[in-house]
Design a protein around this motif. Sequence first.
Motif, PDB file in Angstrom:
ATOM      1  N   ASP A 130      -8.997   1.392  -4.774  1.00 24.04           N
ATOM      2  CA  ASP A 130      -8.188   0.392  -5.478  1.00 24.04           C
ATOM      3  C   ASP A 130      -6.995   1.096  -6.111  1.00 24.04           C
ATOM      4  N   PRO A 131      -5.768   0.750  -5.732  1.00 23.89           N
ATOM      5  CA  PRO A 131      -4.598   1.441  -6.291  1.00 23.89           C
ATOM      6  C   PRO A 131      -4.530   1.381  -7.810  1.00 23.89           C
ATOM      7  N   ARG A 174       0.829  -1.203   0.000  1.00 24.23           N
ATOM      8  CA  ARG A 174       0.000   0.000   0.000  1.00 24.23           C
ATOM      9  C   ARG A 174       0.866   1.257   0.000  1.00 24.23           C
ATOM     10  N   VAL A 218      -5.552   5.823  -1.536  1.00 25.56           N
ATOM     11  CA  VAL A 218      -4.708   4.629  -1.676  1.00 25.56           C
ATOM     12  C   VAL A 218      -4.021   4.320  -0.354  1.00 25.56           C
ATOM     13  N   ALA A 242       1.319   6.742  -6.762  1.00 22.39           N
ATOM     14  CA  ALA A 242       0.280   7.748  -6.992  1.00 22.39           C
ATOM     15  C   ALA A 242       0.832   9.163  -6.827  1.00 22.39           C
ATOM     16  N   GLY A 290       2.006   1.673  -3.533  1.00 16.28           N
ATOM     17  CA  GLY A 290       0.940   2.247  -4.347  1.00 16.28           C
ATOM     18  C   GLY A 290       0.788   3.729  -4.097  1.00 16.28           C
TER      19      GLY A 290
END
Length: 266
Positions: free
Chosen positions: A231-232, A146, A225, A153, A149
């Motif tokens: 959802d990434p 996570r 995220v 992002a 991700g």
Amino acid sequence: MGSGRLYVAVAAGGFRRYATYRAATAAGVFTNTVFGLILVYTYLALWDERPHLGGYDQAQAVTYVWVGQALLSTLAIGGGGVEGELMERIRSGDIAVDLYRPADLQMWWLAADVGRSLFQLLGRGVAPFVFGAVFFPVALPGEPGRWAGFLAAVLLGMVVGYGLRFLVALSAFWLLDGAGVAQMASIAGLFCSGLLLPLNVFPGALGEVVRLLPWSSLLQGPADVLLGEADPVRVLAFQAGWAVLLLAAGRSAQRAATRRVVVQGG
């Protein structure tokens, strides 16, 4: 390969350039921390009255605030990236020198802005985030995936933010002064990114519309995220789509400007 090394060097130069302003960086850390404190206590009061507002619990809402303070300067959400310098070069006519360089104008300034963003993330963004994590209850993930991700992002957010601000800067080719456009873009960034209030809180059609705009890629997407609320893959695909569209629009505007417009000042 040569072009790639050139843009890496430009990015590294942008990083070193901002690293020289140590007093300004320290002041920025202080400002972001104070502003974060104001928002945190406002959010705490709001979430006391409306638990799970926008789908967040109180710890998630507090985390959201500190993510915003970490990304405010990193992604130049309210302005303050390379667009100001680029607009001044257009106004003065120095842009002609840039156009004669053996490098792509859009990619050159993208590399410079990425260097600036990386320094702002490390030099100005991390400290307020760590402060918030130490002194307030936060909801941070334990899964490395996570965090990966989230960082992906943020990187895509850098490109989206630059794409928006590059278009703002190019407006100076047609306007005597692009300050008005920059100011409007700053207001849109602060409101539509979710910096002042998460976009999940916005009601009805307004919330649906603002979440589809590119500014949501700057804060709302990365924050969701990190918080496990999105959802990434979908967030990254959304950001990538806007990055491609904005860079393509910037490329078209750049061609139109250099083909038809006489640069002010020369």
